[in-house]
Design a protein around this motif. Structure first.
Motif, mmCIF file in Angstrom:
data_model
loop_
_atom_site.group_PDB
_atom_site.id
_atom_site.type_symbol
_atom_site.label_atom_id
_atom_site.label_comp_id
_atom_site.label_asym_id
_atom_site.label_seq_id
_atom_site.Cartn_x
_atom_site.Cartn_y
_atom_site.Cartn_z
ATOM 1 N N ARG A 314 0.815 -1.216 0.000
ATOM 2 C CA ARG A 314 0.000 0.000 0.000
ATOM 3 C C ARG A 314 0.853 1.272 0.000
ATOM 4 N NH1 ARG A 314 0.291 -2.188 4.909
ATOM 5 N NH2 ARG A 314 0.923 -0.879 6.659
ATOM 6 N N GLY A 315 2.149 1.158 0.341
ATOM 7 C CA GLY A 315 3.027 2.325 0.333
ATOM 8 C C GLY A 315 3.521 2.707 -1.043
ATOM 9 N N LEU A 316 3.242 1.907 -2.049
ATOM 10 C CA LEU A 316 3.668 2.216 -3.408
ATOM 11 C C LEU A 316 2.835 3.350 -3.982
ATOM 12 C CD1 LEU A 316 4.067 -1.405 -4.836
ATOM 13 C CD2 LEU A 316 5.897 0.174 -4.190
ATOM 14 N N PRO A 317 3.371 4.096 -4.961
ATOM 15 C CA PRO A 317 2.582 5.156 -5.613
ATOM 16 C C PRO A 317 1.314 4.593 -6.252
ATOM 17 C CG PRO A 317 4.909 5.333 -6.196
ATOM 18 C CD PRO A 317 4.752 4.038 -5.457
ATOM 19 N N GLU A 318 0.291 5.405 -6.298
ATOM 20 C CA GLU A 318 -1.010 4.967 -6.799
ATOM 21 C C GLU A 318 -0.922 4.417 -8.226
ATOM 22 O OE1 GLU A 318 -4.879 3.976 -6.585
ATOM 23 O OE2 GLU A 318 -3.715 4.882 -4.959
ATOM 24 N N ARG A 319 -0.073 5.012 -9.052
ATOM 25 C CA ARG A 319 0.022 4.573 -10.451
ATOM 26 C C ARG A 319 0.566 3.144 -10.571
ATOM 27 N NH1 ARG A 319 4.379 7.871 -9.545
ATOM 28 N NH2 ARG A 319 6.446 7.014 -10.094
ATOM 29 N N LEU A 320 1.283 2.702 -9.557
ATOM 30 C CA LEU A 320 1.836 1.344 -9.600
ATOM 31 C C LEU A 320 0.883 0.305 -9.017
ATOM 32 C CD1 LEU A 320 5.542 2.004 -8.521
ATOM 33 C CD2 LEU A 320 4.624 1.722 -10.833
ATOM 34 N N ARG A 321 -0.024 0.736 -8.147
ATOM 35 C CA ARG A 321 -0.905 -0.228 -7.477
ATOM 36 C C ARG A 321 -1.791 -0.969 -8.469
ATOM 37 N NH1 ARG A 321 -3.145 2.670 -1.934
ATOM 38 N NH2 ARG A 321 -1.134 3.484 -1.195
ATOM 39 N N SER A 322 -2.257 -0.263 -9.515
ATOM 40 C CA SER A 322 -3.149 -0.902 -10.480
ATOM 41 C C SER A 322 -2.441 -1.989 -11.278
ATOM 42 C CB SER A 322 -3.714 0.156 -11.439
ATOM 43 O OG SER A 322 -2.663 0.787 -12.162
ATOM 44 N N ALA A 445 -1.767 -17.261 -16.483
ATOM 45 C CA ALA A 445 -3.193 -17.044 -16.710
ATOM 46 C C ALA A 445 -3.724 -15.944 -15.797
ATOM 47 C CB ALA A 445 -3.962 -18.348 -16.484
ATOM 48 N N GLY A 446 -3.245 -15.909 -14.551
ATOM 49 C CA GLY A 446 -3.651 -14.839 -13.642
ATOM 50 C C GLY A 446 -3.199 -13.479 -14.123
ATOM 51 N N ALA A 447 -1.998 -13.405 -14.679
ATOM 52 C CA ALA A 447 -1.500 -12.130 -15.220
ATOM 53 C C ALA A 447 -2.363 -11.663 -16.378
ATOM 54 C CB ALA A 447 -0.046 -12.284 -15.646
ATOM 55 N N LEU A 448 -2.768 -12.579 -17.254
ATOM 56 C CA LEU A 448 -3.603 -12.221 -18.392
ATOM 57 C C LEU A 448 -4.986 -11.777 -17.942
ATOM 58 C CD1 LEU A 448 -2.613 -15.063 -20.896
ATOM 59 C CD2 LEU A 448 -1.915 -12.654 -20.938
ATOM 60 N N THR A 449 -5.491 -12.396 -16.890
ATOM 61 C CA THR A 449 -6.786 -11.965 -16.346
ATOM 62 C C THR A 449 -6.747 -10.510 -15.904
ATOM 63 O OG1 THR A 449 -7.253 -14.209 -15.579
ATOM 64 C CG2 THR A 449 -8.514 -12.436 -14.568
ATOM 65 N N GLY A 450 -5.665 -10.125 -15.247
ATOM 66 C CA GLY A 450 -5.511 -8.736 -14.840
ATOM 67 C C GLY A 450 -5.442 -7.780 -16.021
ATOM 68 N N LEU A 451 -4.729 -8.201 -17.077
ATOM 69 C CA LEU A 451 -4.607 -7.347 -18.246
ATOM 70 C C LEU A 451 -5.925 -7.184 -18.954
ATOM 71 C CD1 LEU A 451 -1.186 -8.610 -19.683
ATOM 72 C CD2 LEU A 451 -1.645 -6.440 -18.531
ATOM 73 N N VAL A 452 -6.721 -8.260 -19.025
ATOM 74 C CA VAL A 452 -8.025 -8.177 -19.663
ATOM 75 C C VAL A 452 -8.917 -7.199 -18.914
ATOM 76 C CG1 VAL A 452 -10.149 -9.457 -20.095
ATOM 77 C CG2 VAL A 452 -7.947 -10.462 -20.708
ATOM 78 N N ARG A 453 -8.895 -7.256 -17.581
ATOM 79 C CA ARG A 453 -9.713 -6.337 -16.792
ATOM 80 C C ARG A 453 -9.260 -4.897 -16.979
ATOM 81 N NH1 ARG A 453 -9.829 -3.863 -11.757
ATOM 82 N NH2 ARG A 453 -11.929 -3.679 -10.880
ATOM 83 N N LYS A 454 -7.930 -4.691 -17.092
ATOM 84 C CA LYS A 454 -7.425 -3.331 -17.262
ATOM 85 C C LYS A 454 -7.893 -2.738 -18.577
ATOM 86 C CE LYS A 454 -3.081 -0.741 -17.368
ATOM 87 N NZ LYS A 454 -1.618 -0.819 -17.328
ATOM 88 N N ARG A 455 -7.880 -3.544 -19.648
ATOM 89 C CA ARG A 455 -8.346 -3.051 -20.931
ATOM 90 C C ARG A 455 -9.832 -2.716 -20.918
ATOM 91 N NH1 ARG A 455 -5.258 -7.045 -25.297
ATOM 92 N NH2 ARG A 455 -3.137 -6.310 -24.840
ATOM 93 N N SER A 456 -10.617 -3.570 -20.199
ATOM 94 C CA SER A 456 -12.042 -3.311 -20.102
ATOM 95 C C SER A 456 -12.322 -1.982 -19.404
ATOM 96 C CB SER A 456 -12.722 -4.452 -19.339
ATOM 97 O OG SER A 456 -12.523 -5.670 -20.009
#
Length: 456
Positions: A314-322, A445-456
Motif C-alpha cells: 500500500r506504500g507504493l505510488p497509486e500509479r503502480l498499485r493498479s 493465466a492470472g497475469a492475463l486476467t488482470g490485463l483483460v480487466r485493465k483493458r475493459s
C-alpha cells in the motif's frame, strides 16, 4: 488477537502433514484413513465457511468468533486424546467446523471496525497471516513431532492449541466490541445452505481422495453432480432474491464491480501457493531426503517475502498499485520456472534457490493482497458477511484445488519415471519440474486476467 486465532486455525491445516507418518505408525491407519485425517479438517472447513459467515451476521460476529474458538479448542483437545483413527477423523471434522465458525468473523470484524487506510493495513496483516501460517505449520509440526514431548509423539501438534485457545478466549471476551446481530431480519437460508454444502462436498471430496483411489469413475460422477447442483444453487438463490427473501449469498455481492475478477485472481493465487507448498515439500522430503523441519525451513523465504510484501504494498505510488496484480502473477511465473530449473538436476538448487523462493512469495503477495483489498473496498457494511464468506471460501477452495491438482500431477509424473527412478532424487526432480511449469502456466493465466480487466 482475532488474527492470532486465525493463525492457530490455519496452522492446523498444515501441521498434520508432518505428523501423518507418526499417526499412521501408531494406529496402523490405511492410506485412505490417513487421507481423511489430513483432509477432513479442510473439507468440513470449506463446506461450512459461508454458513459461519451468515451465522455471524445473524447472531453477532463477536459471539460466533468466541463460539468457533471454543469449539476449535475443545476439538483440538479431543484430537490429542484420540484412541484410534476413527475418533481422530471425527474430531478433525469438528475442528474444521469450529474453524468455519471462527475464521469468517475475522474479515467481517475488520470490515465493521476499520475504515480507509486502517482497513487496508488490517487486510495486509490478514494476508501476511495466511502466508506465515502455512509455513509455521510445517515448521512447528517438525519441531513438535521431533521433540516427542513427554513421549506423546504426534499428539502435541493438537494439544498445543488448548492453552493458546484458552488464553484467546479470555482476551476475546474482554476486548472484542459487542456488535448488534441482525437477528431474524434476514433469516437463515436453510435450503441454500444444504445445496451449497452438497456442492462443496461433492466437489472437494473427490479432489482430495481421487489420487488415493486412482481417480475411479465415481470421482468424475461426483464432480459432474457438483456442477449440476451448482447451477441449481445459483438459480435458487436468484429466485429467492427476486421474491424478496434472504439468499445465502446476495446476488448483488456477485454483481459488485470487479468482484468476479477478484474471485478468479484469489482462487488462482491460493491454488498456486498451496500446490507449490505441497509439491515442493514432497520433493524435498521424498526426493532429496530432507527431514520435516528442514523442508519446512526451506519455505521461510517465501513466507517472509509474502508477509513483508503483503504489509507494504500500500506504500507504493497509486500509479503502480493498479499494475500489482498482473505484475505479481508475472513475477510468480518467472520465479516458479527458475525454481524448477534450479531443482531439475536432483540436487539442492544452490544459493540462487533462496532468492527465487523469496521472489515467489513477493509475487504471490502482490497478486493476492491487492485483489482481496480491491474486492472488499466497495462492499457495503450490510454485505460484509456475504462478501467475507464468499472470499474466504474461494481462498479455501483454491487451496484444495491446488493441492489436489498439482499434487496429483507430481505423483503421476513421479510414477512415470518407473519404480527405480520414482524413489530417487532424479525422478522426484523431474516431477517437480513438471509441476513448476504447470504452476507457472496458472500464474501466467492470472497475469492475463488482470490485463483483460485493465483493458475493459
Amino acid at each position: 488477537m482475532v488474527l492470532g486465532a486465525q493463525f492457530m486455525a490455519l496452522l492446523d491445516v498444515f501441521v498434520v502433514h508432518v505428523a501423518a507418518p507418526t499417526i499412521r505408525a501408531e494406529f496402523g491407519a490405511s492410506g485412505a484413513q490417513l487421507q481423511l485425517v489430513v483432509a477432513g479438517y479442510t473439507v468440513a472447513y470449506a463446506i461450512l465457511l459461508i454458513t459461519g459467515a451468515r451465522l455471524g451476521e445473524l447472531l453477532g460476529h463477536r459471539r460466533m468468533w468466541l463460539a468457533g474458538l471454543a469449539l476449535f479448542t475443545a476439538a483440538s483437545l479431543a484430537c490429542g486424546l484420540a484412541a484410534g483413527t476413527g475418533q481422530l477423523i471425527a474430531f478433525r471434522l469438528v475442528q474444521g467446523a469450529g474453524a468455519a465458525l471462527l475464521i469468517p468473523q475475522v474479515l467481517s470484524l475488520i470490515q465493521r471496525n476499520f475504515t480507509g487506510e486502517a482497513r487496508v493495513r488490517a487486510l495486509g496483516a490478514y494476508s501476511a497471516v495466511l502466508a506465515v501460517g502455512a509455513v509455521a505449520g510445517l515448521v512447528a509440526g517438525g519441531l513438535l513431532v521431533g521433540a516427542d514431548l513427554f513421549g506423546l509423539g504426534w499428539r502435541p501438534v493438537f494439544l498445543v492449541n488448548v492453552p493458546i485457545g484458552a488464553v484467546l478466549l479470555v482476551l476475546g471476551a474482554r476486548v472484542l466490541p459487542h456488535d448488534r446481530p441482525a437477528g431474524r431480519a434476514r433469516g437463515l437460508d436453510l435450503p441454500g445452505l444444504v445445496l451449497f454444502a452438497a456442492v462443496v462436498g461433492l466437489f472437494t471430496v473427490p479432489l482430495v481422495l481421487g489420487q488415493e483411489y486412482d481417480w475411479p469413475a465415481r470421482t468424475w460422477f461426483s464432480l459432474a453432480a457438483a456442477a449440476v447442483l451448482l447451477g441449481a444453487f445459483l438459480a435458487y438463490e436468484a429466485r429467492l432474491a427476486r421474491r424478496g427473501g434472504a439468499p445465502l449469498i446476495a446476488p448483488r455481492v456477485l454483481r459488485i464491480p470487479g468482484m468476479g475478477t477478484a474471485v478468479v485472481r484469489i482462487a488462482l493465487a491460493m491454488a498456486v501457493n498451496a500446490g507449490c507448498v505441497f509439491a515442493l515439500t514432497l520433493h524435498l522430503q521424498s526426493g532429496l531426503g530432507y527431514g520435516a523441519l528442514r523442508a519446512g525451513l526451506m519455505s521461510l523465504p517465501t513466507a517472509v517475502a509474502f508477509g513483508v510484501a503483503g504489509l507494504t504494498w500500500r506504500g507504493l505510488p497509486e500509479r503502480l498499485r493498479s499494475r500489482l496484480v498482473p505484475g505479481g502473477f508475472a513475477v510468480t511465473a518467472l520465479a516458479l520456472l527458475l525454481c524448477g530449473v534450479l531443482l531439475r538436476d536432483g540436487d539442492g538448487g544452490g544459493p540462487l534457490l533462496y532468492p527465487a523462493l523469496a521472489a515467489l512469495g513477493a509475487g504471490l503477495a502482490a497478486a493476492y493482497s491487492p485483489a482481496l483489498a480491491g474486492a472488499l473496498a466497495t462492499v457495503r457494511t450490510e454485505d460484509a458477511a456475504d462478501a467475507s464468506g464468499l472470499l474466504v471460501t474461494v481462498t479455501q477452495l483454491g487451496q484444495i484445488v491446488g493441492v489436489a491438482a498439482f499434487g496429483a500431477l507430481f505423483l503421476d509424473r513421479k510414477e512415470a519415471f518407473g519404480p527405480a527412478g520414482a524413489a530417487g532424487a532424479a525422478g522426484s526432480a523431474g516431477a517437480w519440474w513438471w509441476v513448476a511449469a504447470a504452476l507457472a502456466a496458472a500464474s501466467a493465466a492470472g497475469a492475463l486476467t488482470g490485463l483483460v480487466r485493465k483493458r475493459s
